[in-house]
Design a protein around this motif. Structure first.
Motif, mmCIF file in Angstrom:
data_model
loop_
_atom_site.group_PDB
_atom_site.id
_atom_site.type_symbol
_atom_site.label_atom_id
_atom_site.label_comp_id
_atom_site.label_asym_id
_atom_site.label_seq_id
_atom_site.Cartn_x
_atom_site.Cartn_y
_atom_site.Cartn_z
ATOM 1 N N GLU A 123 0.850 -1.187 0.000
ATOM 2 C CA GLU A 123 0.000 0.000 0.000
ATOM 3 C C GLU A 123 0.891 1.244 0.000
ATOM 4 O OE1 GLU A 123 -2.489 -0.899 3.342
ATOM 5 O OE2 GLU A 123 -3.535 -2.460 2.237
ATOM 6 N N CYS A 124 0.885 2.048 1.055
ATOM 7 C CA CYS A 124 1.710 3.260 1.058
ATOM 8 C C CYS A 124 3.038 3.059 1.790
ATOM 9 C CB CYS A 124 0.939 4.425 1.661
ATOM 10 S SG CYS A 124 0.459 4.151 3.368
ATOM 11 N N GLN A 125 3.288 1.874 2.332
ATOM 12 C CA GLN A 125 4.532 1.595 3.049
ATOM 13 C C GLN A 125 5.552 0.962 2.102
ATOM 14 O OE1 GLN A 125 5.333 2.322 6.086
ATOM 15 N NE2 GLN A 125 3.382 2.947 6.926
ATOM 16 N N LYS A 126 6.811 1.261 2.337
ATOM 17 C CA LYS A 126 7.889 0.641 1.561
ATOM 18 C C LYS A 126 8.867 -0.018 2.513
ATOM 19 C CE LYS A 126 7.523 3.519 -2.425
ATOM 20 N NZ LYS A 126 8.145 3.870 -3.640
ATOM 21 N N TYR A 127 9.359 -1.179 2.097
ATOM 22 C CA TYR A 127 10.321 -1.941 2.881
ATOM 23 C C TYR A 127 11.447 -2.397 1.975
ATOM 24 C CZ TYR A 127 6.482 -2.196 6.210
ATOM 25 O OH TYR A 127 5.466 -1.876 7.063
ATOM 26 N N CYS A 128 12.525 -2.801 2.601
ATOM 27 C CA CYS A 128 13.673 -3.339 1.888
ATOM 28 C C CYS A 128 14.225 -4.502 2.717
ATOM 29 C CB CYS A 128 14.728 -2.248 1.718
ATOM 30 S SG CYS A 128 16.195 -2.797 0.848
ATOM 31 N N ILE A 129 14.584 -5.579 2.059
ATOM 32 C CA ILE A 129 15.240 -6.702 2.729
ATOM 33 C C ILE A 129 16.700 -6.662 2.318
ATOM 34 C CG2 ILE A 129 15.326 -9.189 3.091
ATOM 35 C CD1 ILE A 129 12.420 -9.318 2.163
ATOM 36 N N LYS A 130 17.577 -6.641 3.317
ATOM 37 C CA LYS A 130 19.013 -6.572 3.057
ATOM 38 C C LYS A 130 19.696 -7.795 3.636
ATOM 39 C CE LYS A 130 19.194 -1.559 3.652
ATOM 40 N NZ LYS A 130 19.823 -0.488 4.418
ATOM 41 N N LYS A 131 20.461 -8.467 2.811
ATOM 42 C CA LYS A 131 21.280 -9.580 3.295
ATOM 43 C C LYS A 131 22.546 -8.988 3.890
ATOM 44 C CE LYS A 131 22.669 -14.144 1.957
ATOM 45 N NZ LYS A 131 22.672 -15.158 0.941
ATOM 46 N N ILE A 132 22.870 -9.409 5.106
ATOM 47 C CA ILE A 132 24.004 -8.834 5.818
ATOM 48 C C ILE A 132 24.939 -9.960 6.240
ATOM 49 C CG2 ILE A 132 24.687 -7.525 7.863
ATOM 50 C CD1 ILE A 132 21.867 -6.308 7.773
ATOM 51 N N GLY A 133 26.212 -9.800 5.993
ATOM 52 C CA GLY A 133 27.199 -10.766 6.488
ATOM 53 C C GLY A 133 27.030 -12.144 5.892
ATOM 54 N N GLY A 134 26.870 -13.144 6.763
ATOM 55 C CA GLY A 134 26.849 -14.550 6.362
ATOM 56 C C GLY A 134 25.637 -14.943 5.547
ATOM 57 N N LYS A 135 25.513 -16.239 5.315
ATOM 58 C CA LYS A 135 24.464 -16.786 4.473
ATOM 59 C C LYS A 135 23.062 -16.514 5.008
ATOM 60 C CE LYS A 135 26.989 -20.802 2.762
ATOM 61 N NZ LYS A 135 27.006 -22.255 2.718
ATOM 62 N N THR A 136 22.908 -16.507 6.323
ATOM 63 C CA THR A 136 21.569 -16.493 6.891
ATOM 64 C C THR A 136 21.158 -15.176 7.535
ATOM 65 O OG1 THR A 136 22.448 -17.372 8.967
ATOM 66 C CG2 THR A 136 21.655 -18.963 7.353
ATOM 67 N N THR A 137 22.010 -14.194 7.606
ATOM 68 C CA THR A 137 21.701 -12.960 8.307
ATOM 69 C C THR A 137 21.081 -11.940 7.348
ATOM 70 O OG1 THR A 137 23.594 -13.352 9.744
ATOM 71 C CG2 THR A 137 22.674 -11.148 9.761
ATOM 72 N N PHE A 138 19.915 -11.405 7.736
ATOM 73 C CA PHE A 138 19.284 -10.372 6.929
ATOM 74 C C PHE A 138 18.414 -9.487 7.817
ATOM 75 C CE2 PHE A 138 16.392 -13.981 6.778
ATOM 76 C CZ PHE A 138 15.148 -13.405 6.988
ATOM 77 N N GLN A 139 18.059 -8.314 7.293
ATOM 78 C CA GLN A 139 17.197 -7.363 7.998
ATOM 79 C C GLN A 139 16.090 -6.907 7.064
ATOM 80 O OE1 GLN A 139 19.844 -4.176 9.142
ATOM 81 N NE2 GLN A 139 20.131 -5.046 11.176
ATOM 82 N N ILE A 140 14.938 -6.612 7.656
ATOM 83 C CA ILE A 140 13.847 -5.965 6.936
ATOM 84 C C ILE A 140 13.762 -4.548 7.495
ATOM 85 C CG2 ILE A 140 11.380 -5.983 6.411
ATOM 86 C CD1 ILE A 140 11.488 -9.046 6.872
ATOM 87 N N VAL A 141 13.884 -3.565 6.603
ATOM 88 C CA VAL A 141 13.990 -2.163 6.993
ATOM 89 C C VAL A 141 12.862 -1.383 6.328
ATOM 90 C CG1 VAL A 141 15.524 -0.151 6.924
ATOM 91 C CG2 VAL A 141 16.497 -2.424 7.109
ATOM 92 N N ASN A 142 12.259 -0.419 7.055
ATOM 93 C CA ASN A 142 11.229 0.411 6.439
ATOM 94 C C ASN A 142 11.858 1.578 5.699
ATOM 95 O OD1 ASN A 142 11.810 2.382 8.362
ATOM 96 N ND2 ASN A 142 10.012 1.941 9.605
ATOM 97 N N ILE A 143 11.039 2.401 5.076
ATOM 98 C CA ILE A 143 11.538 3.494 4.237
ATOM 99 C C ILE A 143 12.332 4.529 5.033
ATOM 100 C CG2 ILE A 143 9.474 4.926 4.416
ATOM 101 C CD1 ILE A 143 9.882 5.469 1.358
ATOM 102 N N ASP A 144 12.069 4.620 6.345
ATOM 103 C CA ASP A 144 12.794 5.558 7.193
ATOM 104 C C ASP A 144 14.137 5.011 7.658
ATOM 105 O OD1 ASP A 144 10.674 7.399 7.054
ATOM 106 O OD2 ASP A 144 9.632 6.373 8.692
ATOM 107 N N GLY A 145 14.448 3.774 7.293
ATOM 108 C CA GLY A 145 15.711 3.160 7.690
ATOM 109 C C GLY A 145 15.646 2.433 9.012
ATOM 110 N N ASP A 146 14.443 2.351 9.610
ATOM 111 C CA ASP A 146 14.273 1.637 10.883
ATOM 112 C C ASP A 146 14.155 0.138 10.624
ATOM 113 O OD1 ASP A 146 14.176 4.110 12.213
ATOM 114 O OD2 ASP A 146 12.009 4.251 11.892
#
Length: 194
Positions: A123-146
């Protein structure tokens, strides 16, 4: 064992949980330990699952709650470009009748860092999934970077690192956890883990 599969209150719905929660993701199905994902809450209760059975990298995947109710269907739309459409509360037979997906995920590949990322618009929200470091580490971040969710390899209470197929997922409050689980499942499909 029945206590772990079904909660005491049959009317409660873990899908609409909006408080912070720590989940354990086991990147295997409960069915014959095949492809899929089983998600446990902090009390050890199964709250979400995906059963791919013996097919890895399917084009249609259902995210189910603990009772087997379909929460959303994930459909790989464009094979060459990597786009996934996610339909709320549908199944493999009727998702095509819905006009508009709940949200779409587009895969991005950064050539310099060789890291996979994803862009999501809900809808009006945006997210980004970033793979970090090793094979299994990742973060889901909102448009504000939180950071709204953070996944890493799980450690036992005594500090022993568990296998690559067991993750800890910390989800912040104030967000639909079934949305976060759908994003995790899409990311697992993108990375070839399911």
């Amino acid at each position: 064992m029945a206590k772990k599969v079904y909660p005491q209150d049959p009317t409660s719905s873990p899908c609409m949980s909006h408080g912070p929660e720590t989940y354990t993701l086991w990147m295997k199905s409960l069915i014959l330990h095949s492809n899929g994902c089983t998600v446990y809450d902090s009390n050890g209760v199964i709250v979400y699952r995906v059963d791919n059975y013996d097919t890895k990298g399917r084009r249609h995947v259902n995210l189910l709650d603990l009772r087997g109710r379909v929460l959303c269907t994930i459909h790989k739309k464009l094979l060459a470009f990597g786009r996934w459409d996610v339909y709320r509360g549908s199944d493999n037979s009727n998702f095509k009748t819905q006009e508009k997906p709940w949200f779409q995920v587009k895969r991005c590949y950064k050539m310099v860092t060789r890291k996979i990322t994803c862009q999501i618009t809900v809808e009006c929200q945006k997210y980004c999934i970033k793979k970090i470091g090793g094979k299994t580490t990742f973060q889901i971040v909102n448009i504000d970077g939180d950071t709204v969710a953070d996944a890493k390899q799980k450690h036992s209470s005594s500090g022993v690192v568990l296998g690559n197929d067991v993750l800890t997922l910390d989800v912040e409050g104030g967000i639909d956890h079934s949305l976060i689980m759908a994003l995790v499942i899409v990311f697992g499909l993108i990375c070839g883990r399911m």
